[in-house]
Structures are given as structure tokens and as C-alpha cells.
Design a protein around this motif. Structure first.
Motif, short mmCIF file in Angstrom:
data_model
loop_
_atom_site.label_atom_id
_atom_site.label_comp_id
_atom_site.label_asym_id
_atom_site.label_seq_id
_atom_site.Cartn_x
_atom_site.Cartn_y
_atom_site.Cartn_z
N THR A 166 15.10 -2.55 3.93
CA THR A 166 13.91 -2.13 3.18
C THR A 166 14.26 -1.98 1.70
O THR A 166 15.55 -1.44 1.44
CB THR A 166 13.45 -0.53 3.68
OG1 THR A 166 12.87 -0.88 4.88
CG2 THR A 166 12.30 -0.05 2.78
N ILE A 167 13.51 -2.45 0.59
CA ILE A 167 13.88 -2.35 -0.82
C ILE A 167 13.06 -0.94 -1.14
O ILE A 167 11.83 -1.04 -1.03
CB ILE A 167 13.33 -3.45 -1.64
CG1 ILE A 167 13.70 -4.71 -0.96
CG2 ILE A 167 13.67 -3.16 -2.84
CD1 ILE A 167 15.02 -4.88 -0.85
N ASN A 168 13.80 -0.12 -1.53
CA ASN A 168 13.28 1.40 -1.86
C ASN A 168 13.27 1.32 -3.36
O ASN A 168 14.30 1.02 -4.12
CB ASN A 168 14.01 2.43 -1.27
CG ASN A 168 14.03 2.59 0.13
OD1 ASN A 168 13.15 3.03 0.65
ND2 ASN A 168 15.18 1.76 0.77
N ALA A 169 12.21 1.75 -4.07
CA ALA A 169 12.09 1.86 -5.40
C ALA A 169 11.84 3.27 -6.09
O ALA A 169 10.77 3.80 -5.47
CB ALA A 169 10.98 0.89 -6.13
N GLY A 170 12.38 3.68 -6.82
CA GLY A 170 12.26 5.00 -7.40
C GLY A 170 13.25 6.00 -6.86
O GLY A 170 13.86 5.80 -5.89
N VAL A 171 13.13 7.31 -7.41
CA VAL A 171 14.48 8.40 -7.00
C VAL A 171 13.92 8.83 -5.57
O VAL A 171 12.67 9.21 -5.51
CB VAL A 171 14.13 9.40 -8.02
CG1 VAL A 171 15.33 10.46 -8.00
CG2 VAL A 171 14.77 8.66 -9.60
N GLN A 172 14.75 9.12 -4.82
CA GLN A 172 14.68 9.23 -3.61
C GLN A 172 14.04 10.71 -3.40
O GLN A 172 14.57 11.92 -4.22
CB GLN A 172 15.82 9.28 -2.64
CG GLN A 172 15.49 9.85 -1.12
CD GLN A 172 16.99 9.34 -0.37
OE1 GLN A 172 17.92 9.35 -0.84
NE2 GLN A 172 16.66 9.54 0.95
N GLY A 173 12.74 11.19 -2.88
CA GLY A 173 12.34 12.42 -2.76
C GLY A 173 11.31 12.83 -4.20
O GLY A 173 10.82 13.98 -4.01
N ALA A 174 11.09 11.84 -5.00
CA ALA A 174 10.36 12.05 -6.12
C ALA A 174 8.75 12.06 -5.62
O ALA A 174 8.60 11.67 -4.51
CB ALA A 174 10.79 10.93 -7.06
N GLN A 175 8.08 12.37 -6.54
CA GLN A 175 6.71 12.26 -6.23
C GLN A 175 5.85 11.06 -6.32
O GLN A 175 4.78 10.97 -5.88
CB GLN A 175 5.88 13.55 -7.32
CG GLN A 175 6.30 14.69 -7.00
CD GLN A 175 5.50 15.69 -8.19
OE1 GLN A 175 4.95 15.24 -8.90
NE2 GLN A 175 5.79 16.97 -7.79
N PHE A 176 6.65 10.02 -6.60
CA PHE A 176 5.98 8.77 -6.71
C PHE A 176 7.34 7.57 -6.59
O PHE A 176 8.28 7.73 -7.32
CB PHE A 176 5.47 8.34 -8.15
CG PHE A 176 5.09 6.90 -8.25
CD1 PHE A 176 4.51 6.12 -7.20
CD2 PHE A 176 5.08 6.29 -9.44
CE1 PHE A 176 4.36 4.68 -7.59
CE2 PHE A 176 4.99 4.98 -9.75
CZ PHE A 176 4.50 4.15 -8.58
N THR A 177 7.01 7.16 -5.26
CA THR A 177 8.13 6.12 -4.80
C THR A 177 7.46 4.91 -4.03
O THR A 177 6.17 5.05 -3.96
CB THR A 177 9.28 6.77 -3.71
OG1 THR A 177 8.37 7.25 -2.66
CG2 THR A 177 9.86 7.82 -4.43
N MET A 178 8.28 3.90 -3.84
CA MET A 178 7.53 2.59 -3.44
C MET A 178 8.64 1.98 -2.47
O MET A 178 9.79 2.24 -2.46
CB MET A 178 7.10 1.54 -4.34
CG MET A 178 5.93 2.20 -5.26
SD MET A 178 5.40 0.66 -6.39
CE MET A 178 4.69 -0.16 -5.19
N ARG A 179 8.19 1.37 -1.35
CA ARG A 179 8.99 0.55 -0.71
C ARG A 179 8.50 -0.97 -0.31
O ARG A 179 7.22 -0.86 -0.38
CB ARG A 179 9.10 1.44 0.82
CG ARG A 179 10.03 2.81 0.76
CD ARG A 179 10.35 3.14 2.06
NE ARG A 179 9.40 3.18 3.05
CZ ARG A 179 9.54 3.30 4.36
NH1 ARG A 179 10.79 3.34 4.67
NH2 ARG A 179 8.77 3.29 5.41
N PHE A 180 9.43 -1.60 -0.18
CA PHE A 180 8.99 -3.16 0.40
C PHE A 180 9.74 -3.57 1.38
O PHE A 180 11.05 -3.47 1.55
CB PHE A 180 9.17 -3.91 -0.97
CG PHE A 180 8.37 -3.56 -2.27
CD1 PHE A 180 7.37 -4.04 -2.60
CD2 PHE A 180 9.22 -2.46 -2.78
CE1 PHE A 180 6.62 -3.75 -3.85
CE2 PHE A 180 8.44 -1.99 -4.20
CZ PHE A 180 7.28 -2.80 -4.64
N TYR A 181 9.16 -4.17 2.64
CA TYR A 181 9.81 -4.50 3.61
C TYR A 181 8.74 -5.57 4.74
O TYR A 181 7.69 -5.52 4.41
CB TYR A 181 10.41 -3.20 4.61
CG TYR A 181 9.46 -2.42 4.98
CD1 TYR A 181 8.90 -2.40 6.31
CD2 TYR A 181 8.82 -1.40 4.06
CE1 TYR A 181 7.94 -1.67 6.72
CE2 TYR A 181 7.80 -0.41 4.80
CZ TYR A 181 7.33 -0.63 5.91
OH TYR A 181 6.49 0.31 6.53
#
Length: 301
Positions: A166-181
Motif C-alpha cells: 500500500t502507498i500511504n500519503a500524509g502523516v500517519q494519524g493526521a486528519q487528512f491522509t490518502m492510500r493507494f493500492y
């Protein structure tokens, strides 16, 4: 704006869909209870039994609990299911007793030819060409359960996607994050199961919580138009009639030329109106599927 034929044909091999992957809510029950008892009353359709009590210790009783619902049908159905969790003789749970804490919305691309390579390529494009990644999104975390590695370029990203990472974008646990898989499994009756090849999909997920949550009450959810989230699904492409796979191959070659400028756009690229139109149409269909039904919500007796 008219979309060039070469750009529209790039996405002809795909079918697109938007879904609400999960919604996290806080519910104040009519009376205090313990997490294990509340968990036992959760509908199986909610997925993993995610229940947190608003107390310092999970063994203590509490009146307010946090739930995460997988694949919710909509706010009206959720209201009925929450009301059914009350014990005999308890007053009904009302809309004011429920707060929405966060939501995850996914944009899926299905290969009409059931081609995994196509899914990998479009998932890589959705990450590489995205213009609205959260803070830290250009330094992705590539993860699998229990494993982590850093991305070093476009080729490593495509290879990781193909291998099930999985490609995780953004700071872990932040209010706005994204994932690509590439999604190949799903939870059914709280059991992880493999999906048939026809149901495999490239997924782009947007998680919004806390102050970034687009709706915070059941009423706001009922009135919410998911197409307003189109800004979170925004891409740019090379201004040349190249095929999807060859265009993605070029990404790794011109990495330096693709650095973000102050306007947060990829230099030498143009807006990908075709993919954004597919995302907006999918989100519109999601609005219709999540809208309040004609049946009136009545308190549980």
C-alpha cells in the motif's frame, strides 16, 4: 472543457465506482454499559467489532462509545441499526446522540479485461499524478502488515503495488491522509476473504477526520453531496497522446522535471479532466446511493 479523444480513450478499459469505505461515529447510549456488552449488540454488517468506550480503562462502564462502520449503506440505515442496539426498556437513541468523527471515501477502478497490469498502472498514476496529496504525501510510506519500506522512484512504486503493498500519503494519524493500492480482499461477516478476480480494483482512498470531516452529524450526512469531494481526486497528465502504460514509464525518467512548484501543479503537465470527470460522476452516484430513503426513520420501540 472538451477532453481530447486520446485522454478519454486512456480510461476506456476501466469501470469506475466510489464508495464510503467506513464511517466513524460516537454514540451516547441511554444508559451505561461495558464495551464487551455493547460489542455483542453490534450488527455484523458493521465489520470488525471496533468499539471504544470514552473511559480511561476499557473494563469500565461508559455511556458514550466510538464505533467504526464498514461500508455503511447510508445515514438512514445507520440510524435504524444504532436504534436497534438499545436494550429493552431503554429510550430510543436520537440523532443528537450521534456525532460523526470521520469518513473514508474510496475511488475504485475496475479492469474490464480483469487485467492486473492495468490496475497497477492506473493505481500508480493516481498516486504519481495526484495534485492534492496531504502534507508529506510526496514522501510515501510503502507498507504491508508488519513491514515498511521507503519509495525510491516510479518503478519501485509500481512494483510495490503489484506485490500487494500500500502507498500511504500524509502523516500517519493526521486528519487528512490518502492510500493507494490494489484491493483483492474484503471483510465479509467479520472474516477476511479473497475477492474474485472480476472484483479486483485499483483503489484511491481519502480519509478525513476531526475538523476535516466533511459532515459531523446525521443530518449533515443526509444532506451531503459527495461530489463536493472531487477536489480530493485531482490529477494532471503529460500533454501528449501517449498510452497509459508508456506515459507511466516516463514518470521515473523525468522525476526532476516533475517537482512541485508553488502552485502545487506538476510542471509540463495539463489537468486530467477525463479522470476527474470519472471521479465526479462516481461521487454523484455515491450521493444517490447514500441519500435518505423515502421511508421515515422512526425511533425503536
Amino acid at each position: 472543457m472538451n477532453t481530447p479523444d486520446w485522454l478519454e480513450s486512456r480510461y476506456a478499459p476501466f469501470r469506475f465506482k466510489a464508495v464510503v469505505d467506513w464511517v466513524e461515529i460516537s454514540v451516547t447510549l441511554p444508559g451505561p454499559s461495558q464495551p464487551q456488552h455493547v460489542r455483542s449488540r453490534m450488527p455484523a454488517s458493521w465489520g470488525e467489532p471496533y468499539v471504544h468506550a470514552d473511559t480511561e480503562a476499557q473494563s469500565r462502564t461508559a455511556s458514550t462509545f466510538t464505533f467504526r462502520l464498514q461500508d455503511p449503506a447510508g445515514p438512514d440505515q445507520l440510524m435504524r441499526e444504532v436504534q436497534a442496539m438499545t436494550r429493552p426498556g431503554d429510550p430510543p437513541i436520537m440523532e443528537a446522540d450521534i456525532a460523526v468523527l470521520g469518513v473514508e471515501v474510496a475511488f475504485d477502478a475496475f479492469s474490464l479485461a480483469d487485467c492486473r497490469a492495468d490496475l497497477v498502472e492506473i493505481a500508480a498514476q493516481c498516486y504519481q499524478r495526484h495534485t492534492m496529496l496531504p502534507g508529506g504525501g510526496r514522501e510515501p510510506r510503502i507498507t504491508m502488515p508488519g513491514h515498511f519500506q521507503a519509495a525510491v522512484g516510479a518503478r519501485s512504486i509500481r512494483a510495490a503495488l503489484d506485490e500487494g503493498w500500500t502507498i500511504n500519503a500524509g502523516v500517519q494519524g493526521a486528519q487528512f491522509t490518502m492510500r493507494f493500492y490494489i484491493k483483492t480482499t474484503d471483510t465479509v461477516d467479520r472474516q477476511r476473504q479473497a475477492l474474485p478476480v472480476t472484483a479486483h480494483r485499483a483503489r484511491c482512498e481519502v480519509t478525513l477526520s476531526g475538523a476535516r470531516s466533511p459532515f459531523k452529524t446525521i443530518g449533515e450526512w443526509q444532506a451531503f453531496r459527495f461530489e463536493s469531494l472531487t477536489k480530493h481526486f485531482s490529477w494532471r497528465v503529460d500533454p501528449a497522446p501517449t498510452m497509459l502504460r508508456s506515459a507511466l514509464t516516463q514518470i521515473g525518467v523525468a522525476e526532476g522535471a516533475r517537482r512541485m512548484n508553488r502552485r502545487k501543479t506538476l510542471r509540463g503537465t495539463v489537468p486530467d479532466h477525463a479522470l476527474q470527470a470519472h471521479a465526479k460522476n462516481a461521487l454523484r452516484r455515491l450521493t444517490r446511493s447514500q441519500s435518505r430513503s423515502a421511508a421515515e426513520i422512526r425511533p425503536a420501540i
